[in-house]
Scaffold this active site. Structure first.
Site: not given
Length: 753
Positions: A393, A429
């Site tokens: 993330d 990401e």
């Protein structure tokens, strides 16, 4: 007022009648002397149960706390708020690690730490021994996080808000926070000798993003007591769906122990997605059916084994960019109280946190102890918990050196040379919310990336909003403009149309505006850039024409995704027509909005969508031309001039440069199965069928001329998204050079003969 003077005044104001600070005796009353602590060892960090050569069983505790003045180990004999606390000082200090071996401490023991040091928020020092701290290396966590004022290191309700975080709160937080649990890491049933990891090559992967709780909570085939848990995901009924669908990997939304934000608890909500980690080694206790005093570890491993046995890899969505302790006004749960300056990025005004994540804080990955925490955690989940990869993330925040994103950063360098981590699947990401944080296409070889430019282009094409088809051409063929450097391959692009964050696929074709009122934030949260189209009516519609159009658009989007070069990622439930009622930020919806509704399979329309998705995935698995390991060259590989990739207009002519720059609703993509790069299992050249895909986003049918020789002699239709029934191929054949009618808003996939 100077910091020292202000703190002195605060202490005087909060003093009791006998001159002691308020609640200063709360912790002292809980001390119990007489716990034997032997020197122990500084490694490994955390709590490790062992039996010594002398036959003495106990647990070694080791905590890095670089700037601390003292560390106390706190043992708890029960699970309630009134459980007896026994404190024992760790007096051994080796390379900034406080450690000790406590004989007789067995698996299942609940524990925490109290760390002593200066309270000086102006310099970033936030030590407060009144706050019980979770071990960053705890293998299991028992109890849920609540956030009363006692859990904050500062006095949360101090009247002068501008200095609220500088006033120390001396109330004991132990009754209100969960505890770490000693786990027997080397138990006989922890061996992985019977496990067979699938090890699916990247190019052959199909990823399925799911939430452990949401995927299983309403599944009728899973026993009620197992729904919402790791055991529920391991149940044959859950795995049967994954196998029928044909995915090769599940990407689990965060399963590290996480906490709920204060603003959610105040509104009666909870953090559902889990992007608020506080324990990087502990499986989230809320997803365990068997218990939370260590049983969650074994249950997670059993889930991994069950998925592996079905040929499915396990990828974890991990959140190492920030923690649940938020900013200077956040709670003191773990790292903030161990060494705030050693773990978090601070601004030049060290009282404030540098926030590249939008969550209040950012872990300072350049610091050796932080880098060690992250890499130790990653290796633990691979070697001891059996997982096969990670999706990071806001990975750009991890790649920042001093301030800027740096692809030679310590984090990326360590991953590249680590003998364990460089062998697993790594997905970035590739952005964060800081300056220069958007890094799509910039991560080094070894990494794959979420490709949001693919998402945007496909959404815009099917709502007929692209100015031309250049972007669509790149995205369908593997995004060579982003990834054809440094030896990277097409599978560096993880293609997706939807993800957990945003509309579901059904909502993407049903809503043009977000509808997040249930989140309690006045519909201000969530993105406004949805690139969606509702087909003429906002939300659910009783108009069968609108409903049929939406189902066709779903088939178009799924077909496009699964025919594109790269690694496709589906979101759980999109293959069933799952809806979140227009909520594009359901991070706090631990209810029917966020859970997968399995009753959709009883509707013939949604059952047909599932069957079509399964058939497309099977088609992809069967044909290597749809999952290439190398980029297309666009050059002829034979005397007849046939190229590995060619593009056609509706006139049946190869596209010119002018065609790429012209507005168009129709695009023909020819994929040659001749001489595909690589070798098969026997070492022979890979030869496959060739295909022509025709994508038409216009609202009226279009005539399309099928290219003649050398491209083909005839064409067989294998996918036609204008048809509701997709269980079997249409079986229609056409001659090369024939003019066919492509229905409005549809995809045709034709096999070349």
């Amino acid at each position: 007022m100077s910091s020292a003077a202000e703190q002195e005044a605060v202490a005087e104001e909060r003093a009791t009648g006998d001159g002691r600070p308020v609640a200063a005796a709360n912790g002292a009353r809980r001390r119990t002397p007489g716990v034997p602590v032997w020197p122990g060892a500084p490694t490994p960090l955390g709590a490790r149960f062992r039996v010594g050569p002398d036959g003495v069983a106990g647990t070694n505790f080791a905590l890095w706390a670089g700037g601390a003045e003292a560390v106390e180990l706190c043992l708890f004999d029960g699970r309630g708020p009134d459980s007896k606390e026994t404190r024992a000082p760790l007096t051994e200090l080796t390379h900034e690690i406080w450690h000790g071996f406590v004989p007789g401490v067995m698996p299942g023991q609940r524990y925490g730490f109290r760390v002593h040091g200066r309270w000086d928020p102006w310099t970033g020092a936030r030590w407060n021994p009144a706050k019980l701290l979770l071990d960053p290396y705890a293998r299991a966590v028992d109890g849920d996080f609540r956030l009363p004022p006692e859990v904050y290191g500062h006095v949360r309700d101090w009247p002068q808000q501008q200095v609220a975080d500088t006033v120390r709160d001396d109330r004991d937080s132990a009754p209100y926070v969960p505890k770490g649990v000693v786990v027997h890491d080397d138990a006989p049933d922890d061996e992985w000798t019977d496990d067979r990891r699938p090890k699916t090559p990247w190019a052959d992967s199909v990823i399925y993003e799911l939430h452990v709780r949401g995927f299983t909570k309403l599944h009728p085939g899973i026993p009620p007591e197992l729904r919402g848990t790791y055991a529920g995901l391991a149940h044959p009924a859950a795995i049967e769906h994954l196998v029928k669908l044909g995915v090769t990997a599940v990407e689990l939304l965060p399963v590290h122990q996480f906490a709920h934000e204060d603003h959610l608890l105040r509104r009666g909500l909870r953090n559902y997605w889990g992007y608020n980690s506080i324990g990087y080694f502990a499986p989230h206790a809320g997803y365990a059916a068997s218990g939370t005093t260590g049983q969650q570890v074994g249950e997670f491993k059993d889930m991994v084994r069950a998925l592996h046995a079905a040929g499915i890899e396990v990828i974890l969505d991990v959140v190492y960019n920030h923690t649940a302790e938020a900013g200077e006004l956040g709670p003191t749960l773990s790292l903030k109280g161990i060494d705030n300056r050693g773990y978090y990025r601070l601004q030049s005004d060290a009282r404030r946190y540098a926030d590249y994540t939008g969550c209040g804080n950012t872990l300072h990955v350049v610091q050796p102890q932080v880098l060690r925490l992250i890499t130790d955690s990653l290796r633990y989940w691979v070697t001891e918990m059996g997982v096969d990869g990670f999706r990071f993330d806001l990975a750009a925040a991890l790649a920042r050196s001093m301030h800027d994103v740096d692809m030679l950063s310590p984090f990326l360098a360590v991953i590249a040379q680590d003998p364990v981590l460089r062998r697993v699947k790594l997905i970035a990401e590739p952005w964060d919310v800081g300056s220069g944080g958007y890094q799509v296409g910039a991560f080094p070889p070894l990494w794959t990336e979420w490709n949001d430019r693919y998402r945007n282009a496909v959404r815009d094409f099917w709502r007929h909003a692209l100015p031309d088809v250049r972007e669509m051409g790149y995205r369908l063929s593997g995004s060579s403009d982003l990834y054809a450097w440094g030896g990277r391959r097409p599978y560096a692009s993880v293609n997706f149309v939807t993800a957990h964050d945003g509309f579901t696929l059904r909502d993407l074709v049903s809503y043009e505006r977000k509808h997040n009122e249930a989140n309690g934030e006045g519909n201000r949260d969530g993105t406004d850039d949805n690139r969606s189209w509702n087909g003429g009516a906002e939300g659910e519609s009783e108009d069968e024409r609108v409903r049929a159009l939406r189902r066709r658009q779903l088939r178009n989007l799924l077909t496009t995704l699964l025919l594109s070069t790269g690694v496709p990622m589906l979101v759980a439930g999109d293959e069933l027509g799952r809806t979140q009622r227009g909520n594009n930020n359901a991070y706090c919806q631990d209810n029917e909005i966020g859970w997968l509704d399995w009753s959709l399979l009883e509707d013939p329309c949604w059952r047909a969508l599932f069957e079509m998705t399964s058939r497309l995935i099977a088609l992809r698995h069967r044909h290597p031309v749809l999952r290439r390991r190398a980029f297309f060259s666009g050059r002829a590989h034979s005397a007849d001039g046939l190229r590995d990739l060619a593009w056609f207009t509706a006139r049946g002519a190869e596209m010119t440069e002018r065609d790429w720059y012209a507005p168009a609703a129709t695009l023909g993509m020819y994929l040659s199965g001749r001489d595909i790069p690589g070798r098969d299992e026997r070492g022979a050249p890979i030869v496959d069928d060739s295909f022509l895909a025709v994508l038409h986003a216009g609202d009226r049918p279009v005539s399309f001329v099928l290219p003649g020789p050398p491209w083909a002699e005839r064409y067989e239709v294998v996918v036609d998204t204008s048809r509701e029934e997709q269980a079997r191929p249409p079986g229609v054949t056409h001659r090369a050079g024939e003019e066919i009618t492509v229905p409005a808003r549809s995809v045709l996939l034709l096999k070349v003969g």
